[in-house]
Design a protein around this motif. Sequence first.
Motif, PDB file in Angstrom:
ATOM      1  N   ASP A 102      -2.621  12.933  -4.152  1.00 43.45           N
ATOM      2  CA  ASP A 102      -2.577  11.482  -4.300  1.00 43.45           C
ATOM      3  C   ASP A 102      -3.220  10.791  -3.096  1.00 43.45           C
ATOM      4  O   ASP A 102      -3.994   9.844  -3.246  1.00 43.45           O
ATOM      5  N   GLN A 105      -7.005  11.230  -3.377  1.00 40.96           N
ATOM      6  CA  GLN A 105      -7.609  10.365  -4.393  1.00 40.96           C
ATOM      7  C   GLN A 105      -7.603   8.901  -3.972  1.00 40.96           C
ATOM      8  O   GLN A 105      -8.552   8.167  -4.248  1.00 40.96           O
ATOM      9  N   ASP A 106      -6.546   8.482  -3.272  1.00 40.95           N
ATOM     10  CA  ASP A 106      -6.433   7.076  -2.889  1.00 40.95           C
ATOM     11  C   ASP A 106      -7.254   6.729  -1.649  1.00 40.95           C
ATOM     12  O   ASP A 106      -7.917   5.696  -1.603  1.00 40.95           O
ATOM     13  N   ASP A 142       1.204   9.688 -11.984  1.00 39.15           N
ATOM     14  CA  ASP A 142       0.099   9.060 -12.712  1.00 39.15           C
ATOM     15  C   ASP A 142       0.459   7.630 -13.118  1.00 39.15           C
ATOM     16  O   ASP A 142      -0.348   6.703 -12.978  1.00 39.15           O
ATOM     17  N   ASN A 145       0.474   5.408 -10.061  1.00 39.83           N
ATOM     18  CA  ASN A 145      -0.893   5.090  -9.632  1.00 39.83           C
ATOM     19  C   ASN A 145      -1.511   4.006 -10.505  1.00 39.83           C
ATOM     20  O   ASN A 145      -2.230   3.124 -10.014  1.00 39.83           O
ATOM     21  N   GLN A 146      -1.251   4.068 -11.803  1.00 42.13           N
ATOM     22  CA  GLN A 146      -1.780   3.050 -12.709  1.00 42.13           C
ATOM     23  C   GLN A 146      -1.180   1.677 -12.414  1.00 42.13           C
ATOM     24  O   GLN A 146      -1.892   0.661 -12.395  1.00 42.13           O
ATOM     25  N   GLU A 148       0.185   0.661  -9.537  1.00 39.77           N
ATOM     26  CA  GLU A 148      -0.291   0.199  -8.235  1.00 39.77           C
ATOM     27  C   GLU A 148      -1.750  -0.236  -8.312  1.00 39.77           C
ATOM     28  O   GLU A 148      -2.145  -1.230  -7.692  1.00 39.77           O
ATOM     29  N   GLY A 149      -2.551   0.516  -9.078  1.00 40.17           N
ATOM     30  CA  GLY A 149      -3.960   0.182  -9.216  1.00 40.17           C
ATOM     31  C   GLY A 149      -4.193  -1.150  -9.893  1.00 40.17           C
ATOM     32  O   GLY A 149      -5.207  -1.822  -9.644  1.00 40.17           O
ATOM     33  N   SER A 150      -3.233  -1.566 -10.728  1.00 40.67           N
ATOM     34  CA  SER A 150      -3.363  -2.843 -11.421  1.00 40.67           C
ATOM     35  C   SER A 150      -2.751  -3.993 -10.625  1.00 40.67           C
ATOM     36  O   SER A 150      -2.735  -5.129 -11.095  1.00 40.67           O
ATOM     37  N   SER A 209      -4.347  -1.933   1.570  1.00 39.95           N
ATOM     38  CA  SER A 209      -3.760  -1.019   0.584  1.00 39.95           C
ATOM     39  C   SER A 209      -2.658  -1.724  -0.204  1.00 39.95           C
ATOM     40  O   SER A 209      -2.052  -2.693   0.261  1.00 39.95           O
ATOM     41  N   PHE A 210      -2.386  -1.197  -1.400  1.00 36.62           N
ATOM     42  CA  PHE A 210      -1.314  -1.754  -2.222  1.00 36.62           C
ATOM     43  C   PHE A 210       0.026  -1.561  -1.530  1.00 36.62           C
ATOM     44  O   PHE A 210       0.308  -0.522  -0.942  1.00 36.62           O
TER      45      PHE A 210
END
Length: 289
Positions: A102, A105-106, A142, A145-146, A148-150, A209-210
């Motif tokens: 993670d 990837q981040d 997963d 991550n979705q 946080e990504g949004s 960062s988030f």
Amino acid sequence: MFGYVTIYRKDLTEPALDCYQGYYCGLCEALGQRYGMPGRMTLSYDMTFAALLQSALYDPEAIHSSGRCLPHPVKARPRISNRYIDYAADMSVALAYYNYLDDWQDEHRSASLRNAKRLEQYLPAIEEAHPRQCSAIRAQLDALNQLEGSGCEDLDALCGCFGTLLGNVLACEDDLWAPVLLRLGRGLGGFIYLMDAYDDLEKDAKNGSFNALAALHAKLDADAFEQRCHELFTQQLGICGENFNLLPILKDTPEGQLLYNTIYSGVWCKYTLIKARRDKRRKAEYRHA
């Protein structure tokens, strides 16, 4: 996101402290025996808590010993070995592996990728032995991550992902206690997630960062923000404590002392330190304003 589930030493007896050392060193030894030095590097207070909780609940046969190691070469330390410590070692490696991936990837940290590669060879056997837990770890990370990504601001949803992950790790057996452990982990995992956000608030703001608490921090003044964070932490630990009290764990045993101490005192230690550091910085900024 680990290291927040600690004991409060001042409230514990010497036998309880020796017991904790036995589980902590026992987990370290199990990690070394099963996964070598890369495994030892995944040692955490959180999975020590998991081993304690499951051992206190299921009372497995255990081997008690003592020994020296590289960090403690002079005085022999107590060690405990049982099936739930071995399970905690497996979960430590699985959690660390997916956490390293993670991070890679981040933030594309090369060190995280190297650490993941060192553990990768062990994952097939762990996944075969614990398919439900490993599937839950992957699925919830997963989903997290979705969210946080949004830029999600729904704290219940964010806490739910990590709480469900930890609940599946704590629910090591498919038995009548599994629903209780799932809910206990939901609360404790939510607390860990929020505490990690609270701890990293300034760093994440600096890095762009988030952070789950960033929106709340932007809306409230400093005092109101601190009060709201305390309420959120208390809410998550309330879920944890409510379900912990449903388990048949005796408070007057060394394991029981440690578990009650951790849930009702120890987990607040890191919060107190972080808040004190933040308050000190705020006062310094006010004086220089």
